[in-house]
Write a protein that holds these residues in place. Sequence first.
Motif, short mmCIF file in Angstrom:
data_model
loop_
_atom_site.label_atom_id
_atom_site.label_comp_id
_atom_site.label_asym_id
_atom_site.label_seq_id
_atom_site.Cartn_x
_atom_site.Cartn_y
_atom_site.Cartn_z
N ARG A 168 95.14 -46.35 62.28
CA ARG A 168 95.10 -46.44 63.94
C ARG A 168 94.67 -48.00 63.79
NH1 ARG A 168 97.84 -42.60 66.62
NH2 ARG A 168 96.46 -43.32 68.70
N MET A 177 104.82 -48.01 60.37
CA MET A 177 104.01 -46.54 60.37
C MET A 177 104.57 -45.80 59.94
SD MET A 177 100.24 -46.26 62.14
CE MET A 177 99.66 -44.33 62.10
N PHE A 235 104.55 -41.32 60.36
CA PHE A 235 104.22 -40.51 60.85
C PHE A 235 103.96 -38.77 60.58
CE2 PHE A 235 104.34 -44.13 64.69
CZ PHE A 235 103.76 -44.30 64.89
N SER A 239 104.76 -36.57 62.10
CA SER A 239 105.61 -35.85 62.48
C SER A 239 107.48 -36.47 62.71
CB SER A 239 105.28 -35.44 64.09
OG SER A 239 105.81 -37.08 65.14
N ALA A 254 108.63 -38.73 63.68
CA ALA A 254 108.59 -39.69 65.10
C ALA A 254 110.09 -40.64 65.76
CB ALA A 254 107.41 -40.75 65.58
N LEU A 255 110.67 -39.74 65.57
CA LEU A 255 112.34 -40.49 65.81
C LEU A 255 112.20 -40.41 66.40
CD1 LEU A 255 113.99 -38.62 62.14
CD2 LEU A 255 112.71 -41.32 62.44
N TYR A 256 113.24 -41.36 67.29
CA TYR A 256 114.38 -41.16 68.32
C TYR A 256 115.18 -40.58 68.87
CZ TYR A 256 112.01 -46.01 67.74
OH TYR A 256 110.90 -47.18 67.78
N ARG A 275 113.13 -46.04 58.59
CA ARG A 275 112.63 -46.69 59.27
C ARG A 275 111.58 -48.05 59.47
NH1 ARG A 275 111.31 -44.23 64.93
NH2 ARG A 275 109.31 -43.81 63.81
N ASP A 277 107.05 -37.00 72.64
CA ASP A 277 106.02 -36.51 71.67
C ASP A 277 104.98 -38.21 71.64
OD1 ASP A 277 104.91 -37.72 69.30
OD2 ASP A 277 106.70 -37.44 67.64
N GLU A 324 103.73 -39.72 69.44
CA GLU A 324 104.06 -40.46 67.88
C GLU A 324 105.26 -41.55 68.04
OE1 GLU A 324 103.29 -38.23 64.84
OE2 GLU A 324 101.27 -38.63 64.54
N MET A 325 106.36 -40.55 69.25
CA MET A 325 107.27 -41.13 69.36
C MET A 325 107.75 -42.87 69.46
SD MET A 325 110.82 -39.99 70.15
CE MET A 325 110.03 -40.29 72.71
N ALA A 353 105.36 -45.23 67.47
CA ALA A 353 106.25 -45.98 66.47
C ALA A 353 106.91 -46.69 67.25
CB ALA A 353 107.06 -44.41 65.98
#
Lengths: 386, 286
Positions: free
Chosen positions: A51, A83, A85, A87, A89-91, A151, B178, B180-181, B184
């Motif tokens: 991070r 990066m 992640f 999770s 971390a998609l939108y 992505r 989230d 992390e989102m 990102a």
Amino acid sequence: MARLELDSVTKRFGDGGDAVVAVDDVTVEVPDGEFLVLVGPSGCGKSTTLRMIAGLETVTDGEIRLDGSRINDQPPAQRDIAMVFQSYALYPHMTVRENMRFGLEESTDLPADEQNDRVESTAEMLDITELLDRKPGELSGGQRQRVALGRAIVRDPAAFLMDEPLSNLDAKLRSEMRTELQQLQADLDTTTVYVTHDQTEAMTMGDRIAILDGGELQQVATPLEAYHRPANRFVAGFIGEPSMNFVPAAVEGGALTARRATAGDAFRYPLPAAAADAVDDGTDVTLGIRPEDIVVDAVDVDPDHAFEATVEVVEPTGSENVVHVELAAGPSVVATVDGLQQVRAGETVSVGIPGDAVHLFDARSGSALHSRSLDSVDLESRRVRP
Amino acid sequence: MTGPVDRRRAALYVVLLAMVAFYLAPLEAGLVTAFKTETGFLRTTPFVPPLGAEQFTVDAWRTAFGRLRQGLLNSVLMAVPATVLSALFGSLAAYGLTNLEWRGQVGVLVLFVAGVFLPYQSVLVPLTQFWSAVDLAGRVPLAVVGGNEGLIQLSITHIAYGVPICTVLFRSYYATLDEEMLEAARLDGASALTVYRRIVLPLSVPIFAVTLIYQFTNIWNDLLFALVLVNDPSNQVVTVALNELQGSFVNQYNLQMAGAFIAALPTLVVYVLFGEQFAKGVAGET
């Protein structure tokens, strides 16, 4: 297309007396195109390190350089780093196409049709073209993983950072993705830092691995080097599954002896010359031996290095049996034998600990004093054809 | 076939029906009264429907609508911007206080939370003093203010008063986003404001529904601020107009009831419009 350097990087959380040092003076250089795996138990500071490279945490001390220029104070957006992640971390409100295009829209001035071309070709490379118009909620875990990768890839960044990207996948998919990720990284030849707590992932994926514990860097080495020439006891115990066996012992006249609590013969292990030279008489050491080096039901083992033992538990995995044995002279050890070799719990067997396979560690500091001898292993061998 | 289970079930429904009847009785009484003539509501008990032609009329509705029309329009002019802006500001504040990190944010958050607990009554005097000190017409172009100074003052007051509760509502929702989102998105090159506009705002639809319904109902139904702040009769909002339907000598119950239903209708419409999203927002779905 970038060389990443961490120079005495330190991260402290909190101030004054109750400050917690999460990352302690870590120095490592990742050459252009290398796949470096940061591995260690949870809480060892590996994610914090990642991070900091991403710019999501500030650096307390030290310097992070990308291609020679200091990036400590640059906001994440300006670092040209992508990066992935854990999770994903998609939108969730955007389609896969919009998810992948978001970074291009925000960080480049590319015309719209070129952005679309790049999304399309990346999708093709990852085999997710037919998912482009779906939303993340309609995708399986493996598909989301691919989108998250896409992505990152579509931006063509100077470096990839990956934070345990495979740990939410089931075992079979994980090993498939492992292979695919390695191949992908080798094809793209982009500098990559990959964080995991899974030593198997570290061993199989990394060009080199950096082992962290308690915020401190323990060793940076190729996977085989870390495995066969561990810098200290922590690395020796962390790398390899099942773990290396450790027996605390004292050096007495070129041999190791381990006191035992109950009466009877003490464990006595004559050291081969090379090992004996590495230690001083009268010092306390730890004997390390990997389970696969232990021979169970030994026939052709040097009688000095063979011990009578009782089998306590046998755990068959199919390809091999993990055998827990208790030596008559005291210590219990774990050995792995071929899956077809018949070993039963309760049996008395002869256990061989070959002299050329022993490791010795300083009992107090844990640093390696002697590593096993190797004949023909290329410790520098690369995992994928470059 | 009538086992103990069935009897228990029957009892349950009886109790439920009784509760429904108890809850709906005033509404029913109001609704049937609104359709009665003066003879109708004087000769019958409130919950009995109008009997015969001489007791039934829709005149009360017509008159009530005529007398409330200006108030309804004023209320819409005042409540819609106040609702939308208080929700939007609350959302922005919550984003800044929840998803961004900066020094001293806890202190600011405490102020917002404290704002939720300020009763209307306690700010009446300072509020009137404030508005008499601020010359709105002198600061904003006259064309914008027009003859609506009272409405604008009321609207701004409701926005300011609504921001704390909106912030708290949005904050609890944004805390579940989230992390992390959002990181990102920052790594993808988006600025804090872009993250809000392109990620956080589109994901806020359910909580916007909750906040819009809550705020609209509150602001629309408010009488106290409207009574105190609006002096100009042409700026009268619907709650004040409704209050004036109450005659000084004769109580025209049919008129009052019809007026109450007309005044309450917009909040019902808002609930129907956002009902589905409201349920999601209350359930905490993202």
